[in-house]
Design a protein around this motif. Structure first.
Motif, PDB file in Angstrom:
ATOM      1  N   GLN A 121     -22.708  30.428 -36.310  1.00  0.00           N
ATOM      2  CA  GLN A 121     -23.080  29.358 -35.387  1.00  0.00           C
ATOM      3  C   GLN A 121     -21.956  29.063 -34.403  1.00  0.00           C
ATOM      4  O   GLN A 121     -22.191  28.880 -33.207  1.00  0.00           O
ATOM      5  CB  GLN A 121     -23.438  28.089 -36.163  1.00  0.00           C
ATOM      6  CG  GLN A 121     -24.713  28.199 -36.964  1.00  0.00           C
ATOM      7  CD  GLN A 121     -24.888  27.034 -37.919  1.00  0.00           C
ATOM      8  OE1 GLN A 121     -23.930  26.518 -38.495  1.00  0.00           O
ATOM      9  NE2 GLN A 121     -26.136  26.617 -38.096  1.00  0.00           N
ATOM     10  N   SER A 122     -20.728  29.046 -34.894  1.00  0.00           N
ATOM     11  CA  SER A 122     -19.579  28.803 -34.028  1.00  0.00           C
ATOM     12  C   SER A 122     -19.428  29.921 -33.000  1.00  0.00           C
ATOM     13  O   SER A 122     -19.162  29.668 -31.819  1.00  0.00           O
ATOM     14  CB  SER A 122     -18.313  28.677 -34.879  1.00  0.00           C
ATOM     15  OG  SER A 122     -17.222  28.317 -34.082  1.00  0.00           O
ATOM     16  N   ASN A 123     -19.636  31.155 -33.432  1.00  0.00           N
ATOM     17  CA  ASN A 123     -19.573  32.284 -32.501  1.00  0.00           C
ATOM     18  C   ASN A 123     -20.665  32.188 -31.440  1.00  0.00           C
ATOM     19  O   ASN A 123     -20.434  32.519 -30.272  1.00  0.00           O
ATOM     20  CB  ASN A 123     -19.686  33.613 -33.250  1.00  0.00           C
ATOM     21  CG  ASN A 123     -18.445  33.922 -34.060  1.00  0.00           C
ATOM     22  OD1 ASN A 123     -17.374  33.383 -33.809  1.00  0.00           O
ATOM     23  ND2 ASN A 123     -18.595  34.781 -35.052  1.00  0.00           N
ATOM     24  N   ALA A 124     -21.843  31.727 -31.845  1.00  0.00           N
ATOM     25  CA  ALA A 124     -22.940  31.555 -30.882  1.00  0.00           C
ATOM     26  C   ALA A 124     -22.573  30.512 -29.828  1.00  0.00           C
ATOM     27  O   ALA A 124     -22.870  30.687 -28.635  1.00  0.00           O
ATOM     28  CB  ALA A 124     -24.228  31.159 -31.602  1.00  0.00           C
ATOM     29  N   LEU A 125     -21.916  29.440 -30.234  1.00  0.00           N
ATOM     30  CA  LEU A 125     -21.459  28.435 -29.275  1.00  0.00           C
ATOM     31  C   LEU A 125     -20.451  29.041 -28.296  1.00  0.00           C
ATOM     32  O   LEU A 125     -20.492  28.764 -27.098  1.00  0.00           O
ATOM     33  CB  LEU A 125     -20.834  27.240 -29.995  1.00  0.00           C
ATOM     34  CG  LEU A 125     -21.800  26.285 -30.688  1.00  0.00           C
ATOM     35  CD1 LEU A 125     -21.041  25.308 -31.581  1.00  0.00           C
ATOM     36  CD2 LEU A 125     -22.636  25.541 -29.679  1.00  0.00           C
ATOM     37  N   HIS A 126     -19.576  29.885 -28.794  1.00  0.00           N
ATOM     38  CA  HIS A 126     -18.574  30.517 -27.928  1.00  0.00           C
ATOM     39  C   HIS A 126     -19.192  31.528 -26.970  1.00  0.00           C
ATOM     40  O   HIS A 126     -18.615  31.812 -25.925  1.00  0.00           O
ATOM     41  CB  HIS A 126     -17.476  31.177 -28.770  1.00  0.00           C
ATOM     42  CG  HIS A 126     -16.454  30.207 -29.240  1.00  0.00           C
ATOM     43  ND1 HIS A 126     -15.383  29.822 -28.475  1.00  0.00           N
ATOM     44  CD2 HIS A 126     -16.361  29.498 -30.385  1.00  0.00           C
ATOM     45  CE1 HIS A 126     -14.668  28.935 -29.123  1.00  0.00           C
ATOM     46  NE2 HIS A 126     -15.245  28.710 -30.288  1.00  0.00           N
ATOM     47  N   ARG A 127     -20.352  32.063 -27.328  1.00  0.00           N
ATOM     48  CA  ARG A 127     -21.040  32.998 -26.431  1.00  0.00           C
ATOM     49  C   ARG A 127     -21.916  32.278 -25.413  1.00  0.00           C
ATOM     50  O   ARG A 127     -22.663  32.908 -24.692  1.00  0.00           O
ATOM     51  CB  ARG A 127     -21.881  33.976 -27.246  1.00  0.00           C
ATOM     52  CG  ARG A 127     -21.066  34.984 -28.027  1.00  0.00           C
ATOM     53  CD  ARG A 127     -21.929  36.093 -28.610  1.00  0.00           C
ATOM     54  NE  ARG A 127     -23.051  35.600 -29.381  1.00  0.00           N
ATOM     55  CZ  ARG A 127     -23.051  35.388 -30.691  1.00  0.00           C
ATOM     56  NH1 ARG A 127     -21.972  35.613 -31.386  1.00  0.00           N
ATOM     57  NH2 ARG A 127     -24.124  34.959 -31.313  1.00  0.00           N
ATOM     58  N   GLY A 128     -21.849  30.942 -25.370  1.00  0.00           N
ATOM     59  CA  GLY A 128     -22.612  30.196 -24.369  1.00  0.00           C
ATOM     60  C   GLY A 128     -23.761  29.385 -24.931  1.00  0.00           C
ATOM     61  O   GLY A 128     -24.493  28.753 -24.173  1.00  0.00           O
ATOM     62  N   GLY A 129     -23.927  29.381 -26.224  1.00  0.00           N
ATOM     63  CA  GLY A 129     -24.996  28.595 -26.835  1.00  0.00           C
ATOM     64  C   GLY A 129     -24.719  27.103 -26.733  1.00  0.00           C
ATOM     65  O   GLY A 129     -23.589  26.671 -26.537  1.00  0.00           O
ATOM     66  N   VAL A 130     -25.776  26.336 -26.843  1.00  0.00           N
ATOM     67  CA  VAL A 130     -25.677  24.874 -26.821  1.00  0.00           C
ATOM     68  C   VAL A 130     -26.376  24.361 -28.077  1.00  0.00           C
ATOM     69  O   VAL A 130     -27.476  24.799 -28.405  1.00  0.00           O
ATOM     70  CB  VAL A 130     -26.348  24.282 -25.561  1.00  0.00           C
ATOM     71  CG1 VAL A 130     -26.320  22.771 -25.592  1.00  0.00           C
ATOM     72  CG2 VAL A 130     -25.662  24.807 -24.301  1.00  0.00           C
ATOM     73  N   ASP A 131     -25.712  23.453 -28.773  1.00  0.00           N
ATOM     74  CA  ASP A 131     -26.289  22.898 -30.002  1.00  0.00           C
ATOM     75  C   ASP A 131     -26.731  21.460 -29.768  1.00  0.00           C
ATOM     76  O   ASP A 131     -25.982  20.663 -29.214  1.00  0.00           O
ATOM     77  CB  ASP A 131     -25.260  22.935 -31.127  1.00  0.00           C
ATOM     78  CG  ASP A 131     -25.832  22.428 -32.443  1.00  0.00           C
ATOM     79  OD1 ASP A 131     -27.032  22.633 -32.699  1.00  0.00           O
ATOM     80  OD2 ASP A 131     -25.072  21.815 -33.218  1.00  0.00           O
ATOM     81  N   ARG A 132     -27.962  21.156 -30.174  1.00  0.00           N
ATOM     82  CA  ARG A 132     -28.411  19.763 -30.146  1.00  0.00           C
ATOM     83  C   ARG A 132     -27.879  19.122 -31.423  1.00  0.00           C
ATOM     84  O   ARG A 132     -28.423  19.271 -32.503  1.00  0.00           O
ATOM     85  CB  ARG A 132     -29.936  19.687 -30.087  1.00  0.00           C
ATOM     86  CG  ARG A 132     -30.414  18.232 -29.982  1.00  0.00           C
ATOM     87  CD  ARG A 132     -31.897  18.145 -29.832  1.00  0.00           C
ATOM     88  NE  ARG A 132     -32.520  18.452 -31.115  1.00  0.00           N
ATOM     89  CZ  ARG A 132     -33.815  18.515 -31.311  1.00  0.00           C
ATOM     90  NH1 ARG A 132     -34.634  18.327 -30.307  1.00  0.00           N
ATOM     91  NH2 ARG A 132     -34.310  18.790 -32.485  1.00  0.00           N
ATOM     92  N   VAL A 133     -26.781  18.401 -31.286  1.00  0.00           N
ATOM     93  CA  VAL A 133     -26.094  17.802 -32.420  1.00  0.00           C
ATOM     94  C   VAL A 133     -26.910  16.656 -32.998  1.00  0.00           C
ATOM     95  O   VAL A 133     -26.989  16.477 -34.206  1.00  0.00           O
ATOM     96  CB  VAL A 133     -24.692  17.298 -31.994  1.00  0.00           C
ATOM     97  CG1 VAL A 133     -23.993  16.591 -33.140  1.00  0.00           C
ATOM     98  CG2 VAL A 133     -23.847  18.442 -31.481  1.00  0.00           C
ATOM     99  N   PHE A 134     -27.545  15.887 -32.124  1.00  0.00           N
ATOM    100  CA  PHE A 134     -28.247  14.688 -32.582  1.00  0.00           C
ATOM    101  C   PHE A 134     -29.387  14.351 -31.633  1.00  0.00           C
ATOM    102  O   PHE A 134     -29.276  14.528 -30.428  1.00  0.00           O
ATOM    103  CB  PHE A 134     -27.267  13.509 -32.637  1.00  0.00           C
ATOM    104  CG  PHE A 134     -27.899  12.179 -32.944  1.00  0.00           C
ATOM    105  CD1 PHE A 134     -28.319  11.876 -34.225  1.00  0.00           C
ATOM    106  CD2 PHE A 134     -28.090  11.239 -31.945  1.00  0.00           C
ATOM    107  CE1 PHE A 134     -28.913  10.651 -34.510  1.00  0.00           C
ATOM    108  CE2 PHE A 134     -28.675  10.020 -32.215  1.00  0.00           C
ATOM    109  CZ  PHE A 134     -29.087   9.720 -33.506  1.00  0.00           C
TER     110      PHE A 134
END
Length: 172
Positions: free
Chosen positions: A97-110
């Motif tokens: 998941q962290s790698n996906a964020l570094h590749r440009g992903g966006v996480d809906r935290v809340f």
């Protein structure tokens, strides 16, 4: 001997004529099952969308997203989110998941409900820095909840000239 061959030929013909419709019937059943699975997945998505609309109407809804553009300076491992002093969410990220964020992903935290008016958001972002040390950074921002849905982006950027991480929050 001829009777045995004739009996064998008749048996083989019967077996073939019975098995062909069975195979066609099995293929038809597989196609029906696949259509049923597809419809079930679509129905589940519709139910989830309706559930979100019922639980979080636009008038009360606020969403918080996380994006990362920190290069190799910071690897996100967890986020703790507080709204008006109350912890509303905590998420731990796997390596994938962290790698996906570094590749440009966006996480809906809340995504949740808050009343109309002024609110305070505090985010604690944990991770690993370039040297492999565990680190924790904090970010505080205020926002005014309107009658429409609100969204906030928490962003982790890199300041490469000083080799440090910059946290920012933007209302979308």
């Amino acid at each position: 001997m001829r009777n045995k061959i004739k009996t064998l030929t008749t048996s083989a013909t019967l077996l073939f004529s019975v098995s062909v419709p069975f195979v066609a019937s099995a293929q038809s059943t597989d196609a029906q099952l696949q259509r049923f699975k597809t419809e079930l997945v679509e129905l589940a998505a519709d139910v989830k969308a309706l559930e979100e609309a019922m639980l979080h109407p636009d008038a009360d809804q606020v969403a918080v997203y996380l994006s990362v553009d920190a290069g190799d300076l910071f690897q996100v491992t967890a986020v703790t989110l507080l709204i008006d002093g109350q912890r509303v969410h905590r998420v731990h990220y796997t390596t994938e998941q962290s790698n996906a964020l570094h590749r440009g992903g966006v996480d809906r935290v809340f995504i949740g409900d808050v009343g109309v008016g002024e609110h305070n958001v505090v985010a604690y972002i944990s991770g690993i820095d370039k040297r492999g040390n565990k680190t924790k950074r904090g970010l505080t921002t205020d926002f005014v909840k309107s009658a429409d849905a609100n969204a906030i982006e928490l962003r982790i950027d890199a300041d490469t000239s000083f080799e440090r991480v910059i946290l920012s929050a933007t209302e979308l």
